[in-house]
Structure formats: structure tokens, C-alpha cells
Design an enzyme around this catalytic site. Structure first.
Site, PDB file in Angstrom:
ATOM      1  N   ASP A  57       0.857  -1.172   0.000  1.00  0.00           N
ATOM      2  CA  ASP A  57       0.000   0.000   0.000  1.00  0.00           C
ATOM      3  C   ASP A  57       0.910   1.244   0.000  1.00  0.00           C
ATOM      4  O   ASP A  57       2.108   1.148   0.307  1.00  0.00           O
ATOM      5  CB  ASP A  57      -0.886  -0.030   1.252  1.00  0.00           C
ATOM      6  CG  ASP A  57      -1.661   1.242   1.445  1.00  0.00           C
ATOM      7  OD1 ASP A  57      -2.338   1.685   0.506  1.00  0.00           O
ATOM      8  OD2 ASP A  57      -1.563   1.829   2.553  1.00  0.00           O
ATOM      9  N   ILE A  58       0.347   2.399  -0.326  1.00  0.00           N
ATOM     10  CA  ILE A  58       1.173   3.611  -0.370  1.00  0.00           C
ATOM     11  C   ILE A  58       1.009   4.456   0.896  1.00  0.00           C
ATOM     12  O   ILE A  58       1.924   4.534   1.719  1.00  0.00           O
ATOM     13  CB  ILE A  58       0.860   4.430  -1.640  1.00  0.00           C
ATOM     14  CG1 ILE A  58       1.355   3.656  -2.878  1.00  0.00           C
ATOM     15  CG2 ILE A  58       1.539   5.804  -1.570  1.00  0.00           C
ATOM     16  CD1 ILE A  58       1.130   4.365  -4.193  1.00  0.00           C
ATOM     17  N   ASP A  59      -0.131   5.095   1.082  1.00  0.00           N
ATOM     18  CA  ASP A  59      -0.309   6.009   2.212  1.00  0.00           C
ATOM     19  C   ASP A  59      -0.352   5.257   3.541  1.00  0.00           C
ATOM     20  O   ASP A  59      -1.163   4.364   3.735  1.00  0.00           O
ATOM     21  CB  ASP A  59      -1.595   6.811   2.032  1.00  0.00           C
ATOM     22  CG  ASP A  59      -1.547   7.678   0.788  1.00  0.00           C
ATOM     23  OD1 ASP A  59      -0.865   8.713   0.812  1.00  0.00           O
ATOM     24  OD2 ASP A  59      -2.185   7.299  -0.224  1.00  0.00           O
ATOM     25  N   ASP A 111      -2.236  -0.757   5.716  1.00  0.00           N
ATOM     26  CA  ASP A 111      -2.605  -0.148   6.998  1.00  0.00           C
ATOM     27  C   ASP A 111      -4.036   0.369   7.048  1.00  0.00           C
ATOM     28  O   ASP A 111      -4.531   0.694   8.124  1.00  0.00           O
ATOM     29  CB  ASP A 111      -1.669   1.036   7.298  1.00  0.00           C
ATOM     30  CG  ASP A 111      -2.006   2.253   6.461  1.00  0.00           C
ATOM     31  OD1 ASP A 111      -2.402   3.284   7.035  1.00  0.00           O
ATOM     32  OD2 ASP A 111      -1.905   2.181   5.223  1.00  0.00           O
ATOM     33  N   ASN A 113      -9.244  -0.024   3.405  1.00  0.00           N
ATOM     34  CA  ASN A 113      -9.310  -0.613   2.064  1.00  0.00           C
ATOM     35  C   ASN A 113      -8.278  -1.711   1.850  1.00  0.00           C
ATOM     36  O   ASN A 113      -8.235  -2.328   0.792  1.00  0.00           O
ATOM     37  CB  ASN A 113      -9.154   0.476   0.989  1.00  0.00           C
ATOM     38  CG  ASN A 113      -7.799   1.163   1.029  1.00  0.00           C
ATOM     39  OD1 ASN A 113      -7.132   1.194   2.052  1.00  0.00           O
ATOM     40  ND2 ASN A 113      -7.408   1.736  -0.090  1.00  0.00           N
TER      41      ASN A 113
END
Length: 261
Positions: free
Chosen positions: A9-11, A209, A212
Site C-alpha cells: 500500500d502507499i499512504d 494499513d 481498504n
């Protein structure tokens, strides 16, 4: 070691709380790539919002817009756009409540309102350079893979009741939910890439985290929740690493044995 497929995941996972890429994460991903593993982003974001991050990490594979757009080595292998008819119904339903919508594809995002404070606050939190395009009719003619619906949490049940058979809603911000086609998720997009590359379940890993990420973490055998994730997200993963600010990616990769030193 057999070649592995690792999703990040990114954010809140690759990017810390200040939307910065941790040096330790960057070095760890470079090591994974040197070892011959396939590294991919798995995010709710659209490609144009994270391309600089992928370029910095030398990643050319991603599952974006919560699984609705999948790219392998810079080539799209799966697209799952929202129905224009359903978007029209959603637009009318949201307009009656004065709830703005942004329509998103892989190249741009189009807002049906201008200068709305909640839209501005949510979009600014992503720290993306590309400005919103005002085009309230875009959903009628352009491909839309994801919409951003700006509504308070207390209104969520109204949308679920009205569109339960047509859409999925996932909150990503206090002011906004992601809107996906029914059955859409990061997990579904990841499955497309896994099948395309013919990886076995034992060789797939995922780090996340957010809310989604829950289906992704539940569906991937070697799943790792970040230390900054909520309890609900942590409970969906096999492992829990440290906070993203505390070298969480590097620590998690060591936990699952993908990095030794």
C-alpha cells in the site's frame, strides 16, 4: 529463494504520516528487486497521483484505484470501469444531499463542484500536484474506475441501502469514501495480477494499513499490517510490523524472512 510477489500500500505504508518515503523502505525495496522479486504498489490512489513515487522506487507494476486498474511492467492488464448509468444514479442521489463527487480514471480526476471546502481538505491531504478538473458531466462520457464521494459517516448507511447491489463504499478520509463497482477491491485486483503471473499463494506477500487493505490482507497468505494500522486492520493480517515512522517496512520484511540483514 523462490521469486516472490510483494504488494505495498502507499499512504501509511510506503509513505509515512508526512507523506514522505522512508529511506529504510526505499533501500529495502531496492534489495527485494536485486534479489529478483516482483514488487508492486497496491493502492486506492489513481496512477497519476503516485507515479513519482513509483519512479523513485523503480516500480513498474501496480494495482490502483482499489483494484480497478492493474498494470504489469507499465502495461494495463485489467480494467474495471464503473457503469455510466449507475454513476448517473449516484450523482442524482448525492446531489439531493449536497454531497460532491470526484470521478477518477488513470489519467485525471474530474469534480462536479468547485471550491468545496471538504473536497479541498481531502485532496490537499494527498499532496498531489495535479489539480482537479471541473467537469460535472464527465461520468456520462469518460471511463471512470473510481469515484470519491464526499459525505459524513452518518450518511453512509443511506448509500449502502440505495446501491447495495451496484457499488462498494470504502472510507479513506473523514470527509470522503471511495466508490467502486460491486465486488471491486484491492484483493480482486491483486488476484488478477497473481493469476497473470502464475504465482502460487505461498509466494505472495502484502503490506497495508487502511480499511481498504482489509480484504487484501485477508486474501493474501503472507499479510503484514503496519503498526500504525487500526485494530480492525491488524486483526485481518497474519503479521503486524512496526509503525511506518519506525522503519515498519524494513522490520516487516525481516519478520517474514524476505530480508535477512
Amino acid at each position: 529463494m523462490n521469486k516472490k510477489l510483494i504488494f505495498f500500500d502507499i499512504d501509511g505504508t510506503l509513505l509515512d504520516h508526512d507523506k514522505q518515503l522512508q529511506t529504510s523502505a526505499k533501500k529495502a525495496i531496492a534489495e527485494l528487486k536485486r534479489d529478483g522479486h516482483v514488487v508492486a504498489a497496491a493502492t486506492g490512489r489513481a496512477p497519476f497521483t503516485f507515479q513519482p513515487i513509483l519512479e523513485e522506487l523503480d516500480i513498474d507494476t501496480h494495482v490502483s484505484m482499489n483494484g480497478q486498474y492493474v498494470v504489469f511492467e507499465n502495461e494495463a492488464i485489467y480494467k474495471n470501469p464503473l457503469s455510466a448509468d449507475v454513476l448517473g444514479e449516484l450523482n442524482k442521489f448525492a446531489a439531493a444531499k449536497n454531497h460532491p463527487i470526484i470521478y477518477v480514471n488513470h489519467e485525471d480526476w474530474y469534480s462536479n463542484t468547485e471550491d468545496h471546502p471538504q473536497v479541498i481538505a481531502a485532496i490537499n491531504s494527498l499532496k498531489v500536484d495535479q489539480e482537479l478538473t471541473y467537469n460535472p458531466e464527465f461520468h456520462q462520457s469518460g471511463e471512470v474506475y473510481q469515484a470519491l464521494l464526499f459525505t459524513p459517516e452518518e450518511s453512509e448507511p443511506d448509500y449502502w441501502e440505495a446501491f447495495r447491489q451496484q457499488l462498494e463504499f470504502i472510507r479513506w478520509h473523514e470527509h470522503s469514501m471511495d466508490v467502486l463497482p460491486h465486488g471491486g477491491s484491492k484483493a480482486a485486483g491483486i488476484e488478477k495480477l497473481i493469476n497473470h503471473l502464475r504465482f502460487s499463494a505461498d509466494d505472495v506477500y502484502a503490506f497495508g494499513d487502511g480499511l481498504n487493505d482489509i480484504k487484501m490482507l485477508q486474501s493474501v497468505q503472507n499479510s503484514v499490517a503496519m503498526g500504525n494500522a487500526s485494530d480492525e486492520v491488524k486483526e485481518s493480517a497474519k503479521f503486524v510490523t512496526k509503525d511506518v515512522q519506525d522503519d515498519g517496512i524494513l522490520h516487516g520484511l525481516k519478520m517474514v524472512g524476505l530480508i535477512k540483514s
